[in-house]
Design a protein around this motif. Structure first.
Motif, mmCIF file in Angstrom:
data_model
loop_
_atom_site.group_PDB
_atom_site.id
_atom_site.type_symbol
_atom_site.label_atom_id
_atom_site.label_comp_id
_atom_site.label_asym_id
_atom_site.label_seq_id
_atom_site.Cartn_x
_atom_site.Cartn_y
_atom_site.Cartn_z
ATOM 1 N N LEU A 169 34.144 -20.983 -3.009
ATOM 2 C CA LEU A 169 33.137 -20.252 -2.254
ATOM 3 C C LEU A 169 31.792 -20.451 -2.934
ATOM 4 O O LEU A 169 31.666 -20.297 -4.154
ATOM 5 C CB LEU A 169 33.498 -18.758 -2.217
ATOM 6 N N LEU A 170 30.782 -20.818 -2.153
ATOM 7 C CA LEU A 170 29.464 -21.119 -2.700
ATOM 8 C C LEU A 170 28.782 -19.859 -3.214
ATOM 9 O O LEU A 170 28.730 -18.846 -2.532
ATOM 10 C CB LEU A 170 28.604 -21.785 -1.620
ATOM 11 N N ASP A 217 23.416 -20.107 -0.747
ATOM 12 C CA ASP A 217 24.249 -20.092 0.453
ATOM 13 C C ASP A 217 23.411 -19.837 1.705
ATOM 14 O O ASP A 217 23.633 -20.464 2.748
ATOM 15 C CB ASP A 217 25.390 -19.068 0.328
ATOM 16 N N TYR A 218 22.403 -18.962 1.630
ATOM 17 C CA TYR A 218 21.530 -18.702 2.780
ATOM 18 C C TYR A 218 20.756 -19.967 3.169
ATOM 19 O O TYR A 218 20.642 -20.300 4.350
ATOM 20 C CB TYR A 218 20.568 -17.567 2.449
ATOM 21 N N LEU A 219 20.242 -20.688 2.191
ATOM 22 C CA LEU A 219 19.481 -21.905 2.487
ATOM 23 C C LEU A 219 20.376 -22.980 3.087
ATOM 24 O O LEU A 219 19.965 -23.682 4.023
ATOM 25 C CB LEU A 219 18.796 -22.417 1.218
ATOM 26 N N MET A 220 21.600 -23.117 2.593
ATOM 27 C CA MET A 220 22.518 -24.106 3.171
ATOM 28 C C MET A 220 22.894 -23.719 4.591
ATOM 29 O O MET A 220 23.126 -24.586 5.446
ATOM 30 C CB MET A 220 23.776 -24.244 2.311
ATOM 31 N N GLN A 221 22.923 -22.409 4.873
ATOM 32 C CA GLN A 221 23.274 -21.951 6.219
ATOM 33 C C GLN A 221 22.157 -22.181 7.235
ATOM 34 O O GLN A 221 22.362 -21.973 8.425
ATOM 35 C CB GLN A 221 23.642 -20.463 6.167
ATOM 36 N N TYR A 251 32.050 -22.636 2.182
ATOM 37 C CA TYR A 251 32.911 -23.174 1.132
ATOM 38 C C TYR A 251 32.554 -24.625 0.855
ATOM 39 O O TYR A 251 32.111 -25.362 1.739
ATOM 40 C CB TYR A 251 34.381 -23.069 1.542
ATOM 41 N N VAL A 252 32.775 -25.011 -0.395
ATOM 42 C CA VAL A 252 32.536 -26.383 -0.846
ATOM 43 C C VAL A 252 33.872 -27.001 -1.230
ATOM 44 O O VAL A 252 34.699 -26.351 -1.879
ATOM 45 C CB VAL A 252 31.597 -26.409 -2.073
ATOM 46 N N THR A 253 34.091 -28.252 -0.817
ATOM 47 C CA THR A 253 35.286 -28.976 -1.234
ATOM 48 C C THR A 253 34.885 -30.384 -1.630
ATOM 49 O O THR A 253 33.926 -30.943 -1.095
ATOM 50 C CB THR A 253 36.354 -29.004 -0.111
ATOM 51 N N ALA A 254 35.586 -30.944 -2.605
ATOM 52 C CA ALA A 254 35.250 -32.280 -3.103
ATOM 53 C C ALA A 254 36.521 -33.080 -3.323
ATOM 54 O O ALA A 254 37.590 -32.532 -3.613
ATOM 55 C CB ALA A 254 34.452 -32.178 -4.406
ATOM 56 N N GLY A 255 36.410 -34.376 -3.169
ATOM 57 C CA GLY A 255 37.529 -35.283 -3.399
ATOM 58 C C GLY A 255 37.020 -36.705 -3.496
ATOM 59 O O GLY A 255 35.814 -36.949 -3.479
#
Length: 328
Positions: free
Chosen positions: A18-19, A45-49, A223-227
């Motif tokens: 969770l960001l 999180d607000y800016l990314m939204q 949410y952030v996910t990486a791979g």
């Protein structure tokens, strides 16, 4: 261009989190317009939204807003990308659309679009987070209807790609939407990929009479996910190597439901190179549709021909970011 560091809200070693909402300012030289400053200053999180938004739908009089997937704003004027199958949800789920001939017809009482938070004045100098709904004014998805050989099955939409484009209204008071950067360059195996979206976002309880949010505990969680990229399938629209439609790739990241259509970033998070198309519950394996090939697909309308995301970017009239050296 201002970079944002994506930190987890709680300490974790996982690559899915969770960001966290650290305070950020996107520019050292705001233009002085108060409304613009409020869209450029706030928590991470607000800016990314402002750029990564939930796709929602509800019928007039219903007590809840359906949360369907995730989309990305790619122009100052309100062009948006998401997954094609997200756009077909009102038809396939049977709540808000029917098929008439070769076109999908939405019900007149269907609200279908995205939500963007903003800071609303609450007397004096105090502000509270509120939400604007932006309906989809235009939508483009590419493919064709295929007739089923079985009499009891409806025709199905066969996607050329799972990338879709939508247009929402411009921001009020002459403000600009906050676009993300796109890339024509494909991923390569082994490259790190990041995705941000509204994983497992619950439906939002509303007052059916006023349309206001009735759940006082509601919060948009991004949410952030990486791979890492495992394989690429640039000729999948012809070879059909995997079931994900069109040119695509897979990567080993955890991508829960409601992240369909979410942006997948490359170049260490600088540019969008794809959108989330398909994932597997509980597994660290997901597929994304390549953005590059979809940049050339037509955005034709009766009065305008020959448009595509590529031409909109090159002409510069819509405020689509051009980032040289990392993807364009």
């Amino acid at each position: 261009m201002k970079g944002l560091t994506l930190q987890p809200e709680m300490e974790t070693s996982e690559r899915y989190f969770l960001l966290r909402g650290d305070i950020e300012l996107l520019t050292n030289n705001p233009n002085g317009r108060f409304a613009d400053v409020l869209s450029l200053f706030g928590t991470t999180d607000y800016l990314m939204q402002q750029s990564i938004v939930p796709v929602v739908a509800w019928l007039e009089g219903e007590a809840a807003i359906r949360c369907i997937g995730t989309a990305s704003i790619i122009s100052c004027t309100g062009y948006v990308i998401t997954a094609g199958h997200v756009l077909l949800d009102p038809l396939e789920a049977g709540y808000g659309a029917t098929r008439i001939g070769g076109k999908v017809q939405h019900r007149e009482d269907l609200n279908f679009g995205v939500m963007i938070p903003y800071m609303a004045p609450v007397g004096g100098i105090y502000f509270a987070k509120a939400f604007r709904f932006f309906p989809f004014e235009k939508m483009w998805a590419w493919g064709e209807w295929k007739q089923s050989p079985l009499l009891h099955e409806d025709d199905r939409w066969e996607y050329l790609t799972d990338v879709a484009v939508c247009k929402i209204q411009e921001m009020p008071n002459g403000q600009a939407h906050q676009p993300l950067n796109m890339s024509l360059n494909p991923f390569v195996p082994g490259e790190e990929a990041y995705s941000l979206g509204y994983a497992e976002m619950p439906d939002i309880q509303i007052n059916p009479e006023t349309g206001g949010i009735a759940d006082s505990t509601f919060r948009l969680n991004i949410y952030v996910t990486a791979g890492n990229i495992l394989n690429t399938f640039p000729q999948n629209h012809m070879a059909r190597e995997v079931s994900t439609p069109g040119p695509c790739f897979d990567f080993n990241a955890r991508v829960p439901g409601k992240m369909s259509g979410a942006p997948i970033f490359g170049a260490q998070g600088a540019v969008i190179r794809g959108v989330v198309s398909r994932s597997f519950s509980g597994e660290e394996h997901a597929y994304g549709s390549m953005l590059g090939p979809a940049m050339e697909l037509p955005l034709d309308e009766p009065e305008v021909r020959g448009r595509s995301l590529r031409t909109l970017l090159e002409h510069g009239n819509e405020g689509i970011s051009q980032v040289h050296g990392v993807g364009l």
